[in-house]
Design a protein around this motif. Structure first.
Motif, mmCIF file in Angstrom:
data_model
loop_
_atom_site.group_PDB
_atom_site.id
_atom_site.type_symbol
_atom_site.label_atom_id
_atom_site.label_comp_id
_atom_site.label_asym_id
_atom_site.label_seq_id
_atom_site.Cartn_x
_atom_site.Cartn_y
_atom_site.Cartn_z
ATOM 1 N N ALA A 194 0.787 -0.479 0.053
ATOM 2 C CA ALA A 194 0.199 -0.414 -0.120
ATOM 3 C C ALA A 194 0.993 1.005 -0.305
ATOM 4 C CB ALA A 194 -0.982 0.021 1.539
ATOM 5 N N ARG A 195 0.106 2.152 -0.440
ATOM 6 C CA ARG A 195 1.223 3.675 -1.017
ATOM 7 C C ARG A 195 0.475 4.670 -0.352
ATOM 8 N NH1 ARG A 195 3.676 0.747 -4.534
ATOM 9 N NH2 ARG A 195 5.447 0.707 -4.866
ATOM 10 N N ASN A 196 0.316 5.477 0.559
ATOM 11 C CA ASN A 196 -0.412 5.874 1.678
ATOM 12 C C ASN A 196 0.506 7.629 0.947
ATOM 13 O OD1 ASN A 196 -1.613 4.568 1.896
ATOM 14 N ND2 ASN A 196 -0.686 3.928 4.041
ATOM 15 N N PHE A 197 -0.206 8.517 -0.139
ATOM 16 C CA PHE A 197 0.668 10.292 -0.580
ATOM 17 C C PHE A 197 -0.531 10.522 0.326
ATOM 18 C CE2 PHE A 197 1.680 7.355 -4.035
ATOM 19 C CZ PHE A 197 2.933 7.614 -3.794
ATOM 20 N N SER A 198 -0.040 11.610 0.752
ATOM 21 C CA SER A 198 -0.841 12.949 1.413
ATOM 22 C C SER A 198 -1.236 14.338 0.782
ATOM 23 C CB SER A 198 0.244 13.474 2.628
ATOM 24 O OG SER A 198 1.154 14.892 1.533
ATOM 25 N N GLU A 199 -2.611 14.466 0.569
ATOM 26 C CA GLU A 199 -3.231 14.999 0.167
ATOM 27 C C GLU A 199 -1.808 16.541 -1.102
ATOM 28 O OE1 GLU A 199 -5.966 15.190 -1.236
ATOM 29 O OE2 GLU A 199 -6.553 13.248 0.215
ATOM 30 N N GLU A 200 -0.830 16.693 -0.100
ATOM 31 C CA GLU A 200 -0.275 17.584 -0.619
ATOM 32 C C GLU A 200 0.537 17.184 -1.524
ATOM 33 O OE1 GLU A 200 3.444 18.506 2.393
ATOM 34 O OE2 GLU A 200 0.988 19.455 2.526
#
Length: 170
Positions: free
Chosen positions: A130-136
């Protein structure tokens, strides 16, 4: 019907032998599995108590019951219906290759069960990455990159090609 692969059959027998912790009799592959006894012992070793009653002797009907009990147990264990062979594929030797594919699927499925810590069969299952990117981060990447979906292909076009049937000028 899928063609039988002696190398795969050998791997399946080696896996069954390793799971059971015993040497298998020197018999042809389909004859070893045909009565379902070995299969029932296999699933009981993977999930103790899966098959309550194993017919060790009797006629063809009792042996078919063993195969059906094995099939029910592996279905309950989580093997999809489409990967389970038909009873006649084994008992009447109609499609032994399908039996092999089913056993490969079972060997692969054991990797997903943390309570099982015995040998597995087939390729290692992929693990979730899983890859979790922030909104920014997502916004920054959207603002700086133009995707091919937007129709930009690095400047390639057909402009200046001329019309259909025109000759090419050298």
């Amino acid at each position: 019907m899928v063609k039988r692969d002696p190398e795969q059959e050998k791997e399946v027998l080696e896996w069954i032998s390793a799971v059971l912790g015993e040497k298998l009799p020197n018999q042809p592959y389909d004859d070893l599995l045909k009565n379902g006894i070995l299969l029932c012992h296999l699933i009981n070793k993977i999930v103790p108590g899966s098959v309550k009653k194993i017919n060790e002797k009797g006629g063809q009907f009792q042996m078919m019951e063993n195969v059906q009990r094995f099939q029910q147990a592996i279905k309950k264990y989580g093997l999809p219906e489409e990967e389970i062979f038909q009873t006649v594929d084994l008992t009447e030797k109609r499609n032994i290759a399908q039996v092999t594919l089913c056993l490969y699927a079972l060997g692969r499925l054991t990797q997903k069960h943390p309570e099982y810590n015995g040998p597995t069969l087939g390729p290692k299952m992929a693990e979730e990455n899983a890859r979790n990117f922030s909104e920014e981060e997502i916004k920054r990447l959207r603002d700086t990159q133009i995707g091919l979906q937007a129709g930009f292909a690095g400047g390639a076009s057909q402009s200046g090609h001329g019309g259909f049937g025109n000759t090419r000028h050298m």
